[in-house]
Design a protein around this motif. Structure first.
Motif, PDB file in Angstrom:
ATOM      1  N   LYS A  22       0.392  -1.551  -0.087  1.00  0.00           N
ATOM      2  CA  LYS A  22      -0.379  -0.485  -0.094  1.00  0.00           C
ATOM      3  C   LYS A  22       0.591   1.613   0.406  1.00  0.00           C
ATOM      4  O   LYS A  22       0.541   2.282  -1.124  1.00  0.00           O
ATOM      5  CB  LYS A  22      -1.183   0.003   1.682  1.00  0.00           C
ATOM      6  N   GLU A  23       1.685   0.650   0.818  1.00  0.00           N
ATOM      7  CA  GLU A  23       2.788   2.883   0.842  1.00  0.00           C
ATOM      8  C   GLU A  23       3.958   2.233   0.720  1.00  0.00           C
ATOM      9  O   GLU A  23       5.244   1.376   0.864  1.00  0.00           O
ATOM     10  CB  GLU A  23       2.927   2.859   2.565  1.00  0.00           C
ATOM     11  N   ILE A  24       5.550   2.508  -0.480  1.00  0.00           N
ATOM     12  CA  ILE A  24       6.441   2.119  -1.349  1.00  0.00           C
ATOM     13  C   ILE A  24       7.006   3.385  -1.567  1.00  0.00           C
ATOM     14  O   ILE A  24       6.603   4.685  -1.648  1.00  0.00           O
ATOM     15  CB  ILE A  24       6.192   1.445  -2.498  1.00  0.00           C
ATOM     16  N   GLU A  25       8.078   3.713  -0.806  1.00  0.00           N
ATOM     17  CA  GLU A  25       9.103   4.263  -1.308  1.00  0.00           C
ATOM     18  C   GLU A  25      10.479   3.813  -1.205  1.00  0.00           C
ATOM     19  O   GLU A  25      11.029   3.192  -0.958  1.00  0.00           O
ATOM     20  CB  GLU A  25       8.437   5.063   0.666  1.00  0.00           C
ATOM     21  N   ILE A  26      11.569   4.626  -2.194  1.00  0.00           N
ATOM     22  CA  ILE A  26      12.886   4.358  -2.153  1.00  0.00           C
ATOM     23  C   ILE A  26      13.593   5.867  -1.979  1.00  0.00           C
ATOM     24  O   ILE A  26      12.735   7.076  -1.395  1.00  0.00           O
ATOM     25  CB  ILE A  26      12.714   4.689  -3.982  1.00  0.00           C
ATOM     26  N   ARG A  27      14.372   4.987  -0.572  1.00  0.00           N
ATOM     27  CA  ARG A  27      15.385   6.023   0.343  1.00  0.00           C
ATOM     28  C   ARG A  27      17.012   5.659  -0.043  1.00  0.00           C
ATOM     29  O   ARG A  27      17.207   4.402   0.125  1.00  0.00           O
ATOM     30  CB  ARG A  27      15.556   6.255   1.791  1.00  0.00           C
ATOM     31  N   GLY A  28      17.423   6.418  -0.956  1.00  0.00           N
ATOM     32  CA  GLY A  28      18.911   5.545  -1.992  1.00  0.00           C
ATOM     33  C   GLY A  28      18.226   4.092  -2.152  1.00  0.00           C
ATOM     34  O   GLY A  28      17.957   4.383  -3.562  1.00  0.00           O
ATOM     35  N   ASN A  29      19.155   3.281  -1.771  1.00  0.00           N
ATOM     36  CA  ASN A  29      19.427   2.309  -2.503  1.00  0.00           C
ATOM     37  C   ASN A  29      18.255   1.470  -1.886  1.00  0.00           C
ATOM     38  O   ASN A  29      18.712  -0.105  -2.077  1.00  0.00           O
ATOM     39  CB  ASN A  29      21.015   1.948  -2.792  1.00  0.00           C
ATOM     40  N   GLU A  30      17.333   1.815  -0.772  1.00  0.00           N
ATOM     41  CA  GLU A  30      16.674   0.903  -0.487  1.00  0.00           C
ATOM     42  C   GLU A  30      15.110   0.778  -0.554  1.00  0.00           C
ATOM     43  O   GLU A  30      14.414   2.539  -0.976  1.00  0.00           O
ATOM     44  CB  GLU A  30      16.418   1.420   1.450  1.00  0.00           C
ATOM     45  N   LEU A  31      14.297  -0.011  -1.294  1.00  0.00           N
ATOM     46  CA  LEU A  31      13.277   0.208  -1.171  1.00  0.00           C
ATOM     47  C   LEU A  31      12.182  -0.494  -0.090  1.00  0.00           C
ATOM     48  O   LEU A  31      12.396  -1.566   0.712  1.00  0.00           O
ATOM     49  CB  LEU A  31      12.585  -0.960  -2.231  1.00  0.00           C
ATOM     50  N   ILE A  32      11.003   1.309   0.795  1.00  0.00           N
ATOM     51  CA  ILE A  32      10.382   0.801   1.748  1.00  0.00           C
ATOM     52  C   ILE A  32       9.007   0.526   1.440  1.00  0.00           C
ATOM     53  O   ILE A  32       8.810   1.084   0.783  1.00  0.00           O
ATOM     54  CB  ILE A  32      10.777   1.685   2.623  1.00  0.00           C
ATOM     55  N   VAL A  33       8.223  -1.577   0.957  1.00  0.00           N
ATOM     56  CA  VAL A  33       7.695  -1.800   1.065  1.00  0.00           C
ATOM     57  C   VAL A  33       6.812  -1.947   2.552  1.00  0.00           C
ATOM     58  O   VAL A  33       7.134  -2.861   3.097  1.00  0.00           O
ATOM     59  CB  VAL A  33       7.258  -2.746   0.116  1.00  0.00           C
ATOM     60  N   ASP A  34       5.614  -0.855   2.984  1.00  0.00           N
ATOM     61  CA  ASP A  34       5.133  -1.046   4.452  1.00  0.00           C
ATOM     62  C   ASP A  34       5.831  -1.579   4.823  1.00  0.00           C
ATOM     63  O   ASP A  34       5.478  -2.018   6.353  1.00  0.00           O
ATOM     64  CB  ASP A  34       3.696  -2.700   4.267  1.00  0.00           C
ATOM     65  N   GLY A  35       6.633  -0.983   5.293  1.00  0.00           N
ATOM     66  CA  GLY A  35       7.892  -0.269   6.782  1.00  0.00           C
ATOM     67  C   GLY A  35       9.052  -1.871   6.823  1.00  0.00           C
ATOM     68  O   GLY A  35      10.139  -1.221   7.954  1.00  0.00           O
ATOM     69  N   LYS A  36       8.886  -2.444   5.748  1.00  0.00           N
ATOM     70  CA  LYS A  36      10.215  -3.228   4.979  1.00  0.00           C
ATOM     71  C   LYS A  36      10.641  -2.690   4.460  1.00  0.00           C
ATOM     72  O   LYS A  36      10.565  -2.852   3.683  1.00  0.00           O
ATOM     73  CB  LYS A  36       9.153  -4.723   4.839  1.00  0.00           C
ATOM     74  N   GLN A  37      11.477  -2.889   4.558  1.00  0.00           N
ATOM     75  CA  GLN A  37      12.897  -3.060   3.659  1.00  0.00           C
ATOM     76  C   GLN A  37      13.867  -3.505   2.792  1.00  0.00           C
ATOM     77  O   GLN A  37      13.690  -4.601   3.302  1.00  0.00           O
ATOM     78  CB  GLN A  37      14.473  -1.830   4.501  1.00  0.00           C
ATOM     79  N   LEU A  38      14.090  -3.131   1.837  1.00  0.00           N
ATOM     80  CA  LEU A  38      14.771  -4.482   0.840  1.00  0.00           C
ATOM     81  C   LEU A  38      15.993  -3.404  -0.109  1.00  0.00           C
ATOM     82  O   LEU A  38      15.397  -1.890  -0.528  1.00  0.00           O
ATOM     83  CB  LEU A  38      13.513  -5.037  -0.527  1.00  0.00           C
ATOM     84  N   LYS A  39      16.307  -4.404  -0.640  1.00  0.00           N
ATOM     85  CA  LYS A  39      17.092  -3.619  -1.158  1.00  0.00           C
ATOM     86  C   LYS A  39      17.395  -3.037  -3.128  1.00  0.00           C
ATOM     87  O   LYS A  39      16.580  -4.554  -3.473  1.00  0.00           O
ATOM     88  CB  LYS A  39      19.504  -3.695  -1.151  1.00  0.00           C
ATOM     89  N   ILE A  40      17.708  -1.908  -3.703  1.00  0.00           N
ATOM     90  CA  ILE A  40      17.049  -2.257  -5.181  1.00  0.00           C
ATOM     91  C   ILE A  40      18.421  -1.472  -5.559  1.00  0.00           C
ATOM     92  O   ILE A  40      19.323  -0.309  -5.650  1.00  0.00           O
ATOM     93  CB  ILE A  40      15.753  -1.524  -5.709  1.00  0.00           C
TER      94      ILE A  40
END
Length: 121
Positions: A22-40
């Motif tokens: 529902k909520e997706i954000e990119i900060r630097g090289n981190e992809l944050i999906v509903d509060g969970k961090q993934l690397k991109i």
């Protein structure tokens, strides 16, 4: 970049990576999906394809394709979208969209859109 989906489980593709949320954000090289961090991989230009209805979409750099949205704001990159219930704003890039119920503007680029309905939001 911040994307808020209208639906609980929106589908989004970022540089060939498919995510749901529902909520997706990119900060630097981190992809944050509903509060969970993934690397991109942010070494390449970011391309975003949204397969859901979007409440708000804000992108600093990268091309965006979304079907229906409430607000689309992009600083650098092309915007392709369907109908938008609010404004579509870009700084450096083209805008191609359907009906817009708000303003449509870019400083550097071309604008192609369907009907523009001002003052309804």
């Amino acid at each position: 970049m911040f994307i808020q989906m209208k639906d609980e489980d929106g589908k989004l593709e970022i540089n060939d990576t498919l995510v749901h949320g529902k909520e997706i954000e990119i900060r630097g090289n981190e992809l944050i999906v509903d509060g969970k961090q993934l690397k991109i991989d942010t070494d390449q230009k970011i391309s975003i394809y949204v397969y859901a209805n979007v409440e708000n979409l804000g992108v600093l750099n990268g091309s965006v394709e979304v079907h229906n949205a409430t607000t689309v704001i992009c600083r650098s990159g092309d915007v392709i979208c369907g109908d938008v219930d609010g404004p579509v704003t870009n700084t450096f890039g083209n805008i191609e969209c359907g009906e817009v119920r708000g303003s449509v503007s870019t400083i550097v680029g071309d604008v192609s859109h369907g009907k523009v309905v001002q003052g309804l939001i």
